[in-house]
Write a protein that holds these residues in place. Sequence first.
Motif, PDB file in Angstrom:
ATOM      1  N   PRO A  78      21.716  66.749  32.588  1.00 13.80           N
ATOM      2  CA  PRO A  78      21.694  65.304  32.846  1.00 13.80           C
ATOM      3  C   PRO A  78      22.919  64.606  32.254  1.00 13.80           C
ATOM      4  O   PRO A  78      23.453  65.015  31.214  1.00 13.80           O
ATOM      5  N   LEU A  79      23.343  63.547  32.941  1.00 11.76           N
ATOM      6  CA  LEU A  79      24.520  62.776  32.560  1.00 11.76           C
ATOM      7  C   LEU A  79      24.065  61.397  32.075  1.00 11.76           C
ATOM      8  O   LEU A  79      23.196  60.780  32.689  1.00 11.76           O
ATOM      9  N   PRO A 100      16.214  57.091  31.545  1.00 12.81           N
ATOM     10  CA  PRO A 100      16.665  57.733  32.787  1.00 12.81           C
ATOM     11  C   PRO A 100      18.143  58.121  32.727  1.00 12.81           C
ATOM     12  O   PRO A 100      18.953  57.365  32.180  1.00 12.81           O
ATOM     13  N   ALA A 101      18.459  59.291  33.265  1.00 11.92           N
ATOM     14  CA  ALA A 101      19.858  59.736  33.285  1.00 11.92           C
ATOM     15  C   ALA A 101      20.636  58.917  34.316  1.00 11.92           C
ATOM     16  O   ALA A 101      20.061  58.240  35.160  1.00 11.92           O
ATOM     17  N   SER A 102      21.966  58.983  34.234  1.00 10.76           N
ATOM     18  CA  SER A 102      22.825  58.306  35.210  1.00 10.76           C
ATOM     19  C   SER A 102      22.999  59.205  36.426  1.00 10.76           C
ATOM     20  O   SER A 102      22.776  60.412  36.351  1.00 10.76           O
ATOM     21  N   ASP A 103      23.419  58.604  37.537  1.00 11.30           N
ATOM     22  CA  ASP A 103      23.736  59.388  38.738  1.00 11.30           C
ATOM     23  C   ASP A 103      25.092  60.056  38.581  1.00 11.30           C
ATOM     24  O   ASP A 103      25.921  59.610  37.794  1.00 11.30           O
ATOM     25  N   PRO A 158      21.724  53.444  33.858  1.00 11.65           N
ATOM     26  CA  PRO A 158      20.811  54.406  34.482  1.00 11.65           C
ATOM     27  C   PRO A 158      21.202  54.657  35.932  1.00 11.65           C
ATOM     28  O   PRO A 158      21.986  53.895  36.503  1.00 11.65           O
ATOM     29  N   GLY A 159      20.650  55.746  36.501  1.00 15.66           N
ATOM     30  CA  GLY A 159      20.960  56.076  37.895  1.00 15.66           C
ATOM     31  C   GLY A 159      20.410  55.040  38.847  1.00 15.66           C
ATOM     32  O   GLY A 159      19.586  54.206  38.474  1.00 15.66           O
ATOM     33  N   ALA A 160      20.875  55.085  40.090  1.00 11.68           N
ATOM     34  CA  ALA A 160      20.429  54.121  41.102  1.00 11.68           C
ATOM     35  C   ALA A 160      18.914  54.157  41.248  1.00 11.68           C
ATOM     36  O   ALA A 160      18.269  53.132  41.389  1.00 11.68           O
ATOM     37  N   HIS A 161      18.328  55.379  41.161  1.00 13.66           N
ATOM     38  CA  HIS A 161      16.869  55.462  41.323  1.00 13.66           C
ATOM     39  C   HIS A 161      16.166  54.764  40.161  1.00 13.66           C
ATOM     40  O   HIS A 161      15.066  54.269  40.307  1.00 13.66           O
ATOM     41  N   GLY A 162      16.873  54.687  38.997  1.00 15.06           N
ATOM     42  CA  GLY A 162      16.296  53.970  37.856  1.00 15.06           C
ATOM     43  C   GLY A 162      16.212  52.487  38.134  1.00 15.06           C
ATOM     44  O   GLY A 162      15.425  51.770  37.563  1.00 15.06           O
ATOM     45  N   HIS A 163      17.031  51.978  39.069  1.00 11.13           N
ATOM     46  CA  HIS A 163      17.051  50.553  39.375  1.00 11.13           C
ATOM     47  C   HIS A 163      16.362  50.226  40.683  1.00 11.13           C
ATOM     48  O   HIS A 163      16.277  49.089  41.085  1.00 11.13           O
ATOM     49  N   GLY A 164      15.953  51.264  41.393  1.00 12.29           N
ATOM     50  CA  GLY A 164      15.302  51.030  42.672  1.00 12.29           C
ATOM     51  C   GLY A 164      16.278  50.764  43.806  1.00 12.29           C
ATOM     52  O   GLY A 164      15.901  50.343  44.874  1.00 12.29           O
TER      53      GLY A 164
END
Length: 371
Positions: free
Chosen positions: A109-110, A327-330, A347-353
Amino acid sequence: MAADEPLVLGIETSCDETGVGIVHGTTLLADAIASSVDTHARFGGVVPEIASRAHLEAMVPTIERALKTAGISAKDLDGIAVTAGPGLAGALLVGVSAAKAYAYALGKPLYGVNHLASHICVDQLEHGKLPEPTMALLVSGGHSSLLLSADITSDVRPMGATIDDAAGEAFDKIARVLDLGFPGGPVIDRLAKEGDPAAIAFPRGLSGSRDPAYDFSFSGLKTAVARWIEAKRAAGEDVPVRDVAASFQEAVVDVLTRKAVRACKDEGVDHLMIGGGVAANSRLRALAQERCERAGIRLRVPRPGLCTDNGAMVAALGSEMVARNRPASDLELSADSSLPVTDPHVPGAHGHGHGHDHDHVHEVSKENLYS
C-alpha cells in the motif's frame, strides 16, 4: 519491539533533501539523507530544477542504503509513505513517482502524506506516542505555523501561520545581508552565542493587542535589520555582526515562543511540540523551555537531525496511518505543491467516493507543475 507493529519506508523530497527513513512502529531503523544544499549554496537559495535533478540521481541509492542500514529487504515492508505536499512541485514529483513505482512493484500500500503533519509525527520516534491533542509550532525555511493536532492522521487544525516570510527565510536573508553564506540558520545561531541579544531593539512583528493572536510576520523585521546594517555601512562604521545576529535571532524566537505558549494556554493544551528546521536553533529551544516551564506546559522537541527534512518523519506518519487503518492512496496519487495541512494524508479516490477519473488526476498534476 512488537512483531505486529507496521514496518514502513518513507520518502521525503519536498525541497533539497532526499530523505529515506524506515520505521517499525515508533522505532527508527534507518534515516538516510542525501542533501543537495551545497549545490544550491552558490546561488544563495534552493534552485527547484537542480533539486529535482539531484533527487532523481540520489533516490535509488538512498533507498538501498536505508534498507541495508535497517537490515531488511524491501519485500518485508508493510507500506510505502511519501510526502505528497506541500513543497516544490518538481521535487515532490520525483519522490511521489519513486514511491508509486516501489509500491506497485512490491504490491504494497502507498500513503501520500503531508509534509507538515510529518514534522509533528517525527517526535514519536524520540519521545514515544504523541499526546492528543498536541500543539505544534513548525518553523522552517518554508513554514512558520501553529497547529493543533487532535489526531495526527486525520485532524490537524491551523491556529496561525506566517503572513509573509517564514522564520527560516528571514534567517537566510539576514545571513545574506551579513555575507555569511547559505543556509543562514546554523551560522547565525553560532555567532549569536557570542553576541548580545539586547544590543539592538529590533521590532517584534504582529505583537500588538489588535494583531492576530497566532499569526507571524517576519518581513518587517527582515527589512529593519537590513536597513540598520546599511545605515552602519553607509556611515563607514563596522557592523557588529555577533550583536546583530543575537538581536535578530532574539526578535524571531521571542515572537515564536510567546505566541506558541499563548495558544497552548488559550486552548487548554499542556503539550507543545516544536519541529521543522529552525527547531534546531539553540536559542529557540532554550527560550521555549523556559517559557513552557513557567506556564506548566511540557515541551517536546526532537533532536536537531529529526527537525530538518528527513525520510524518518514521513515513515513515522506512514506507520501511524497503517496502525490506525487509514485508507491507502491510489497509484494515481499526484504531488500537490500547496497541499493544506488540514489534509494529513491523501486517501485514494475510493476513500472519497469519487470514480477513477484519470483526466482529473492528470489535470491536477499538470496544474501543480506550473503553479
